[in-house]
Design a protein around this motif. Structure first.
Motif, PDB file in Angstrom:
ATOM      1  N   GLU A   1      48.157  33.024  52.222  1.00  0.00           N
ATOM      2  CA  GLU A   1      48.842  33.896  51.255  1.00  0.00           C
ATOM      3  C   GLU A   1      47.788  34.784  50.628  1.00  0.00           C
ATOM      4  OE1 GLU A   1      52.111  32.901  48.681  1.00  0.00           O
ATOM      5  OE2 GLU A   1      52.048  30.832  49.400  1.00  0.00           O
ATOM      6  N   ALA A   2      48.135  36.036  50.416  1.00  0.00           N
ATOM      7  CA  ALA A   2      47.187  36.982  49.833  1.00  0.00           C
ATOM      8  C   ALA A   2      47.898  37.876  48.826  1.00  0.00           C
ATOM      9  CB  ALA A   2      46.528  37.820  50.920  1.00  0.00           C
ATOM     10  N   LEU A   3      47.160  38.313  47.825  1.00  0.00           N
ATOM     11  CA  LEU A   3      47.735  39.152  46.770  1.00  0.00           C
ATOM     12  C   LEU A   3      46.639  39.978  46.126  1.00  0.00           C
ATOM     13  CD1 LEU A   3      46.872  37.673  43.818  1.00  0.00           C
ATOM     14  CD2 LEU A   3      48.471  35.986  44.699  1.00  0.00           C
ATOM     15  N   CYS A   4      47.055  40.907  45.288  1.00  0.00           N
ATOM     16  CA  CYS A   4      46.120  41.737  44.527  1.00  0.00           C
ATOM     17  C   CYS A   4      46.485  41.687  43.052  1.00  0.00           C
ATOM     18  CB  CYS A   4      46.162  43.188  45.015  1.00  0.00           C
ATOM     19  SG  CYS A   4      45.075  44.312  44.098  1.00  0.00           S
ATOM     20  N   GLU A   5      45.502  41.423  42.223  1.00  0.00           N
ATOM     21  CA  GLU A   5      45.669  41.446  40.759  1.00  0.00           C
ATOM     22  C   GLU A   5      44.956  42.680  40.213  1.00  0.00           C
ATOM     23  OE1 GLU A   5      46.950  39.302  38.369  1.00  0.00           O
ATOM     24  OE2 GLU A   5      47.674  37.711  39.691  1.00  0.00           O
ATOM     25  N   THR A   6      45.554  43.311  39.215  1.00  0.00           N
ATOM     26  CA  THR A   6      44.894  44.444  38.565  1.00  0.00           C
ATOM     27  C   THR A   6      44.572  44.108  37.112  1.00  0.00           C
ATOM     28  OG1 THR A   6      47.005  45.446  37.914  1.00  0.00           O
ATOM     29  CG2 THR A   6      46.044  46.140  40.027  1.00  0.00           C
ATOM     30  N   PHE A   7      43.536  44.765  36.609  1.00  0.00           N
ATOM     31  CA  PHE A   7      43.127  44.558  35.221  1.00  0.00           C
ATOM     32  C   PHE A   7      42.527  45.864  34.715  1.00  0.00           C
ATOM     33  CE2 PHE A   7      41.055  42.846  31.541  1.00  0.00           C
ATOM     34  CZ  PHE A   7      41.741  41.690  31.234  1.00  0.00           C
ATOM     35  N   GLU A   8      42.968  46.300  33.537  1.00  0.00           N
ATOM     36  CA  GLU A   8      42.502  47.570  32.982  1.00  0.00           C
ATOM     37  C   GLU A   8      41.473  47.354  31.885  1.00  0.00           C
ATOM     38  OE1 GLU A   8      45.852  49.792  31.625  1.00  0.00           O
ATOM     39  OE2 GLU A   8      46.487  50.362  33.646  1.00  0.00           O
ATOM     40  N   VAL A   9      40.417  48.153  31.946  1.00  0.00           N
ATOM     41  CA  VAL A   9      39.365  48.123  30.929  1.00  0.00           C
ATOM     42  C   VAL A   9      39.308  49.498  30.276  1.00  0.00           C
ATOM     43  CG1 VAL A   9      36.908  47.817  30.495  1.00  0.00           C
ATOM     44  CG2 VAL A   9      38.050  46.408  32.221  1.00  0.00           C
ATOM     45  N   HIS A  10      39.603  49.549  28.997  1.00  0.00           N
ATOM     46  CA  HIS A  10      39.567  50.805  28.239  1.00  0.00           C
ATOM     47  C   HIS A  10      38.260  50.853  27.448  1.00  0.00           C
ATOM     48  CE1 HIS A  10      43.898  51.819  28.894  1.00  0.00           C
ATOM     49  NE2 HIS A  10      43.945  50.510  29.116  1.00  0.00           N
ATOM     50  N   PHE A  11      37.435  51.849  27.744  1.00  0.00           N
ATOM     51  CA  PHE A  11      36.111  51.961  27.122  1.00  0.00           C
ATOM     52  C   PHE A  11      36.147  52.760  25.820  1.00  0.00           C
ATOM     53  CE2 PHE A  11      34.969  50.739  31.341  1.00  0.00           C
ATOM     54  CZ  PHE A  11      33.718  50.141  31.252  1.00  0.00           C
ATOM     55  N   ARG A  12      35.296  52.360  24.894  1.00  0.00           N
ATOM     56  CA  ARG A  12      35.052  53.175  23.706  1.00  0.00           C
ATOM     57  C   ARG A  12      34.318  54.452  24.125  1.00  0.00           C
ATOM     58  NH1 ARG A  12      31.446  52.142  20.452  1.00  0.00           N
ATOM     59  NH2 ARG A  12      30.193  50.554  21.477  1.00  0.00           N
ATOM     60  N   GLN A  13      34.276  55.412  23.212  1.00  0.00           N
ATOM     61  CA  GLN A  13      33.387  56.554  23.419  1.00  0.00           C
ATOM     62  C   GLN A  13      31.960  56.048  23.199  1.00  0.00           C
ATOM     63  OE1 GLN A  13      33.800  59.594  24.432  1.00  0.00           O
ATOM     64  NE2 GLN A  13      36.020  59.871  24.371  1.00  0.00           N
ATOM     65  N   LEU A  14      31.147  56.130  24.221  1.00  0.00           N
ATOM     66  CA  LEU A  14      29.802  55.558  24.167  1.00  0.00           C
ATOM     67  C   LEU A  14      28.743  56.653  24.147  1.00  0.00           C
ATOM     68  CD1 LEU A  14      30.391  52.893  26.959  1.00  0.00           C
ATOM     69  CD2 LEU A  14      30.339  52.456  24.491  1.00  0.00           C
ATOM     70  N   THR A  15      27.711  56.443  23.340  1.00  0.00           N
ATOM     71  CA  THR A  15      26.593  57.395  23.333  1.00  0.00           C
ATOM     72  C   THR A  15      25.610  57.021  24.440  1.00  0.00           C
ATOM     73  OG1 THR A  15      25.237  56.081  21.822  1.00  0.00           O
ATOM     74  CG2 THR A  15      26.814  57.624  20.820  1.00  0.00           C
ATOM     75  N   GLU A  16      24.771  57.967  24.791  1.00  0.00           N
ATOM     76  CA  GLU A  16      23.765  57.705  25.830  1.00  0.00           C
ATOM     77  C   GLU A  16      22.824  56.595  25.403  1.00  0.00           C
ATOM     78  OE1 GLU A  16      20.178  60.144  28.066  1.00  0.00           O
ATOM     79  OE2 GLU A  16      21.972  61.244  27.460  1.00  0.00           O
TER      80      GLU A  16
END
Length: 198
Positions: free
Chosen positions: A117-132
């Motif tokens: 059996e095979a499947l795909c899971e998704t996961f979202e990562v929302h980033f902050r505004q990051l400085t260099e």
């Protein structure tokens, strides 16, 4: 009971699988992980998870084999591991203020029956505004060169994010344990009732 085999030598995946308390061995699958032309992220990770499991099954024909693969996607582009700070700076600069979607393929292959059996899971990562300077300081501290997306969410990388969205946080590290548990139970192994030596 069939022996449990993880078709990966990733320290992250091994640590996740250890949470379930079932003895296993880890075997490197040694396959070509290149994406095919016009292959979607979802198709890629499921295909590779199956290939990893079936490849390892050749040397462990009686095993119950777990294959998994992961990529992340930003702006419709598959992003891999950075391998160095220069690439990681680029990846995290592009991710700043954006959402990255992780696609994790999972396969449970039964060597005795030849079924999987095979499947795909998704996961979202929302980033902050990051400085260099934030990105550079983070990379110097955690050096996530072998991590897709250039961060370790189980470590200081959590400070990069605005929010996370998904059904299983383990998916983000590389092995969706909730889905894996369901597959193992269907295969006759329940982590909650498992007793060693039986």
């Amino acid at each position: 009971m069939s022996s449990l085999v993880l078709a990966s030598t990733s320290s992250y995946r091994m640590a996740l699988l250890e949470k379930l308390g079932i003895p296993f061995i880890a075997v490197a699958p040694n396959i070509d992980e290149q994406a095919k032309e016009n292959e979607t992220a979802e198709h890629l990770v499921v295909r590779l998870a199956i290939e990893k499991a079936t490849t390892v099954a050749i040397s462990h024909p009686d095993g119950l084999i777990i294959g998994s693969d992961q990529v992340c996607v930003l702006n419709n582009q598959i992003t891999g591991k950075p391998h160095n700070k220069t690439n990681a700076m680029i990846q995290l600069s592009q991710a700043s203020g954006q959402c990255i979607t992780f696609y994790t393929g999972l396969c449970l292959y039964n060597g005795k029956s030849g079924q999987y059996e095979a499947l795909c899971e998704t996961f979202e990562v929302h980033f902050r505004q990051l400085t260099e300077s934030e990105i550079s300081a983070y990379l110097d501290k955690e050096r996530p060169w072998n991590c897709a997306g250039s961060f370790k969410c189980e470590g200081l990388g959590i400070a990069l994010f605005d929010r996370l969205a998904g059904s299983d946080p383990n998916t983000l590290v590389g092995l969706p344990l909730i889905s894996l548990t369901k597959l193992l139970i269907k295969a006759g192994i329940n982590p909650l009732t498992y007793q060693s030596g039986r």
